[in-house]
Motif scaffolding. Structure first.
Motif, PDB file in Angstrom:
ATOM      1  N   UNK A 402       0.832  -1.194   0.000  1.00 57.94           N
ATOM      2  CA  UNK A 402       0.000   0.000   0.000  1.00 57.94           C
ATOM      3  C   UNK A 402       0.873   1.251   0.000  1.00 57.94           C
ATOM      4  N   UNK A 403       0.267   2.365  -0.371  1.00 60.01           N
ATOM      5  CA  UNK A 403       1.011   3.618  -0.458  1.00 60.01           C
ATOM      6  C   UNK A 403       1.624   4.007   0.879  1.00 60.01           C
ATOM      7  N   UNK A 404       0.978   3.614   1.985  1.00 55.75           N
ATOM      8  CA  UNK A 404       1.517   3.955   3.306  1.00 55.75           C
ATOM      9  C   UNK A 404       2.578   2.975   3.785  1.00 55.75           C
ATOM     10  N   UNK A 405       2.926   1.978   2.938  1.00 60.25           N
ATOM     11  CA  UNK A 405       3.981   1.030   3.279  1.00 60.25           C
ATOM     12  C   UNK A 405       3.501  -0.288   3.820  1.00 60.25           C
ATOM     13  N   UNK A 406       2.208  -0.437   4.087  1.00 61.03           N
ATOM     14  CA  UNK A 406       1.675  -1.668   4.661  1.00 61.03           C
ATOM     15  C   UNK A 406       1.773  -2.815   3.654  1.00 61.03           C
ATOM     16  N   UNK A 407       2.212  -3.968   4.129  1.00 65.25           N
ATOM     17  CA  UNK A 407       2.199  -5.204   3.361  1.00 65.25           C
ATOM     18  C   UNK A 407       1.059  -6.072   3.867  1.00 65.25           C
ATOM     19  N   UNK A 408       0.400  -6.773   2.957  1.00 63.86           N
ATOM     20  CA  UNK A 408      -0.694  -7.641   3.387  1.00 63.86           C
ATOM     21  C   UNK A 408      -0.724  -8.884   2.513  1.00 63.86           C
ATOM     22  N   UNK A 409      -1.448  -9.851   2.988  1.00 60.80           N
ATOM     23  CA  UNK A 409      -1.639 -11.088   2.225  1.00 60.80           C
ATOM     24  C   UNK A 409      -2.978 -11.680   2.631  1.00 60.80           C
ATOM     25  N   UNK A 410      -3.562 -12.551   1.782  1.00 65.97           N
ATOM     26  CA  UNK A 410      -2.992 -13.057   0.540  1.00 65.97           C
ATOM     27  C   UNK A 410      -3.096 -12.046  -0.598  1.00 65.97           C
ATOM     28  N   UNK A 411      -2.125 -12.114  -1.494  1.00 65.62           N
ATOM     29  CA  UNK A 411      -2.145 -11.394  -2.766  1.00 65.62           C
ATOM     30  C   UNK A 411      -1.690 -12.380  -3.835  1.00 65.62           C
ATOM     31  N   UNK A 412      -2.189 -12.197  -5.081  1.00 67.07           N
ATOM     32  CA  UNK A 412      -3.155 -11.183  -5.513  1.00 67.07           C
ATOM     33  C   UNK A 412      -4.543 -11.460  -4.945  1.00 67.07           C
ATOM     34  N   UNK A 413      -5.273 -10.405  -4.655  1.00 62.77           N
ATOM     35  CA  UNK A 413      -6.624 -10.575  -4.110  1.00 62.77           C
ATOM     36  C   UNK A 413      -7.458  -9.360  -4.450  1.00 62.77           C
ATOM     37  N   UNK A 414      -8.695  -9.597  -4.778  1.00 66.65           N
ATOM     38  CA  UNK A 414      -9.601  -8.490  -5.066  1.00 66.65           C
ATOM     39  C   UNK A 414     -10.554  -8.183  -3.937  1.00 66.65           C
ATOM     40  N   UNK A 415     -10.617  -9.082  -2.937  1.00 66.66           N
ATOM     41  CA  UNK A 415     -11.575  -8.877  -1.850  1.00 66.66           C
ATOM     42  C   UNK A 415     -10.946  -9.094  -0.478  1.00 66.66           C
ATOM     43  N   UNK A 416      -9.676  -8.731  -0.352  1.00 67.06           N
ATOM     44  CA  UNK A 416      -8.985  -8.840   0.936  1.00 67.06           C
ATOM     45  C   UNK A 416      -7.823  -7.867   0.927  1.00 67.06           C
ATOM     46  N   UNK A 417      -7.613  -7.152   2.027  1.00 64.01           N
ATOM     47  CA  UNK A 417      -6.464  -6.242   2.096  1.00 64.01           C
ATOM     48  C   UNK A 417      -5.957  -6.091   3.529  1.00 64.01           C
TER      49      UNK A 417
END
Length: 761
Positions: A402-417
């Motif tokens: 994310x622009x603020x530096x946050x990493x998340x998973x799972x990716x790729x994903x369209x309905x989870x962040x």
């Protein structure tokens, strides 16, 4: 500033690529292409005067495609789930030169548009195809001269939809509506219309195109079920597969028009992770007919619910999967660990496809903490072609930052962040990107991703003494199970992330970063021990649960816990068993690091006995049991449970890279109570084979050192009577300079070649 520079480079490379593309995005003229589970057939007839030696077709779709050239199926399920980042799309490259002929040719492409988001797919919102082939002899690219038709025979099966994590739909094929000759040069062009052009390369909603970074799937071909593996009782046919696999079912039947056939597996009926998974259905036409259901499913058993009057002529299955080989190997004197390694390898393979997955049924999602374990298992079990999937994971993890530096998973994903702080730290630290580098030697990954990693690390807030505070993130998970000392878990994963950053900075020559991180680590260790070590265990004073075994494993592995604490920590491991199969790998590894292989093996056997010894499954479970007795819904194919595969090869047999890309590796076997063990490691420098046998008065270690590498051998005993290397007393070899002693470590430097070391005890 780094972020702008990094993505400017990526953008520039794509702008160059854009100049080379002539194909247009094309689609259906119909207005209902925004619906889910849409299938379309694209076709182009053309002539060739001179055959090219090479004809590379660039193909991009949302979401999957099957490519036919002159009636021959050339690609079975092409395309990767979107996307490399939140905006863009992958494309394939396929050489079709050997399938072309002089004169008239036909290319046909069947496209499956998912039309919805999932935990493994970011839908563009529009069905589309882009085809671009430019060779020295001819050009062919998609435009409005192509024909297209909606394949109305493909529909959604009635009943419950798959759970929201899955972008795929349940496929119903109505053979009464089917035009099976639409892709053939001999077929009639019925119901086709000119394709609609949506835009050139780079057009929304597909945007920039990124070349597929992993191989096309390995197609094992259609195989017939053995007669002894088929049981029919009334309207139900049960077909036993050789093992849990990704497959598409095929049947040859004689039926009446309108007869319905339902297609499911045991993973749908019984072991579904407590969520609605994928199934398929078929409506027959009159007479004899053949059909292959193209949406892959998995399981140990295929179930067909068929009217009793339907005649079954043949039942087959096609296994597909990631294009790699089971070149790694492990075997020892304890059958339990042989079964563990074999089941772990099988579980690993079934959780590899577009991405690493947690499971192939409930989610198909790339939870990044899971991949840390899976990627390491692949380094020991699979050929180097598997490395590309780990590289894809790392670039996607950062590509979705994310622009603020946050990493998340799972990716790729369209309905989870949602951010899982502990899993993100594991991925960007010592056990994630650094372990990838050690096994592959791929330094460019460090160069590309290091700045984004530092941006994420900088988000972690600290107290006045330099320890990190609990980060809320999107899910303070930690692990399945209870008795999680979360503040300590977060601090230890943070420290391992610092360790990874320190090593990366050193490797890339970032001296200021290395010195700064090193000072932080030094102070961190001192403060952590002062605050959380109470003489009997590591505990947060405000934590009220039972002592957390996970914390102690990470403390040992991070070198936060010095050797003077090992006896107390071993007592913790003997009394506390809270880790899930995910975190149990780290306990197992920590006990080996503490030079306690006998106790390590005993604990691992105790904890994994139910799933390893279960004769009904070839794969490992998500939790300690199945269904309600498991975690997260209790799937029976979850590769995070296979960490023991890594440990038996890397610790029991003792083969680990010491320098990136195995330029130097260690041989430090710890047999414990095993009488023999042998392994084969498919390193990028060549296969490393090792065997260790032990009797009452002797241990023999055999191993090879591939060309261009060096091994460091460490004696497994402090006291010994004699040592012979290739039949020669070791002192003679040292005097002649054939081998060397490595300083005070007690390790011998062994050059390339084959070696046999006999140690009298």
């Amino acid at each position: 500033m780094w972020l702008l520079t990094f993505f400017s480079i990526v953008l520039f490379s794509n702008q160059i690529a854009a100049q080379q593309w002539k194909g247009k995005w094309i689609g259906l003229a119909s207005q209902d292409t925004n619906l889910t589970n849409i299938w379309a057939g694209f076709r182009k007839d053309f002539n060739i005067d001179r055959l090219p030696k090479q004809a590379i077709a660039k193909i991009a779709v949302d979401s999957k495609y099957w490519l036919y050239v002159n009636d021959e199926l050339v690609v079975f399920e092409g395309g990767l789930k979107r996307g490399p980042n939140p905006s863009d799309t992958y494309y394939d490259e396929v050489d079709i030169s050997k399938h072309l002929k002089k004169g008239s040719n036909t290319i046909a492409i069947k496209v499956w548009y998912f039309g919805k988001h999932g935990f493994s797919h970011n839908s563009s919102g529009k069905l589309g195809l882009l085809f671009d082939l430019q060779s020295e002899k001819f050009e062919l690219y998609s435009d409005n001269s192509w024909l297209v038709k909606r394949l109305v025979e493909y529909q959604s099966a009635p009943g419950k939809e798959p759970n929201f994590r899955l972008p795929e739909s349940n496929i119903l094929y109505d053979a009464r509506l089917g035009d099976q000759g639409w892709y053939s040069g001999e077929g009639k062009l019925t119901s086709f219309e000119p394709a609609i052009e949506h835009g050139a390369f780079g057009s929304a909603p597909w945007n920039k195109l990124v070349k597929r970074p992993i191989p096309l799937w390995k197609d094992f071909g259609l195989k017939t079920f053995r007669s002894q593996d088929i049981r029919r009782k009334g309207d139900t046919i049960i077909c036993k597969l050789p093992y849990n696999m990704q497959f598409t079912p095929y049947f040859d039947i004689e039926a009446n028009a309108g007869d319905s056939i339902h297609i499911v597996t045991d993973n749908y009926l019984y072991y579904n992770g407590s969520a609605e998974n994928l199934r398929a259905a078929y409506i027959a036409k009159n007479g004899r007919q053949q059909y292959e259901s193209l949406g892959w499913i998995n399981g140990h058993m295929l179930y067909l619910i068929v009217p009793e009057h339907v005649k079954i002529n043949q039942l087959m299955y096609r296994e597909t999967g990631y294009d790699t080989e089971f070149t790694g190997f492990f075997e020892c004197s304890d059958p339990f660990f042989n079964k563990l390694w074999q089941k772990a390898a099988r579980t690993l393979y079934i959780t590899m496809r577009d991405t690493y997955m947690d499971c192939p049924d409930r989610e198909r999602a790339q939870w990044t903490g899971d991949v840390v374990l899976e990627a390491q298992e692949a380094f020991y079990a699979l050929s180097p072609s598997s490395h590309a999937l780990a590289k894809k994971w790392l670039y996607e993890l950062i590509g979705w930052q994310k622009a603020d530096g946050v990493l998340f998973s799972p990716v790729p994903a369209g309905n989870w962040d949602k951010e899982l702080p502990d899993q993100a730290l594991a991925s960007i630290g010592y056990y994630g990107i650094w372990m990838y580098y050690m096994h592959t030697g791929d330094k460019q990954v460090l160069v590309d991703l290091y700045p984004a990693i530092q941006k994420y690390i900088s988000l972690w807030e600290k107290d006045k003494d330099g320890l990190v505070l609990l980060r809320e993130g999107g899910w303070q998970w930690g692990d399945w199970g209870e008795h999680k000392d979360m503040l300590l878990l977060y601090n230890l994963w943070y420290y391992l992330a610092l360790k990874g950053s320190y090593l990366m900075a050193d490797e890339m020559g970032y001296k200021e970063d290395m010195l700064r991180t090193g000072e932080e680590m030094k102070q961190f260790k001192q403060t952590f021990n002062q605050r959380f070590w109470n003489g009997a265990a590591y505990r947060d004073p405000s934590y009220s649960g039972k002592t957390d075994d996970r914390v102690h494993a990470l403390a040992v592995l991070a070198d936060i816990a010095d050797k003077d604490k090992y006896d107390v920590i071993l007592d913790v491991f003997s009394k506390q068993e809270h880790a899930s199969p995910y975190m149990e790998k780290y306990v197992f590894e920590a006990m080996y690091k503490m030079k306690q292989p006998v106790l390590a093996n005993a604990r691992h056997k105790k904890r994994f006995a139910e799933m390893v010894d279960n004769p009904n499954f070839t794969t490992l479970f998500e939790g300690w049991g199945i269904g309600k007795d498991g975690y997260g819904g209790g799937t029976i194919n979850h590769a995070w449970s296979g960490g023991g595969l890594t440990i038996m090869s890397s610790e029991a047999c003792g083969i680990k890279p010491l320098e990136p890309g195995y330029k130097t590796f260690v041989v430090t076997p710890q047999l414990g109570d095993l009488s023999y063990a042998k392994t084969k490691i498919p390193s990028i420098m060549g296969e490393i084979e090792s065997s260790i046998t032990r009797s009452a008065d002797q241990m023999t270690v055999k191993f090879n050192v591939p060309k261009g590498t060096t091994a460091l051998f460490e004696l497994p005993f402090e006291k010994y009577k004699s040592i012979f290397i290739n039949g020669i007393p070791v002192d003679n070899l040292i005097k002649k300079g054939k081998i060397a002693v490595r300083n005070s470590d007690g390790q011998w430097i062994i050059p390339e070649g084959k070696w046999e070391i006999k140690i009298g005890t």
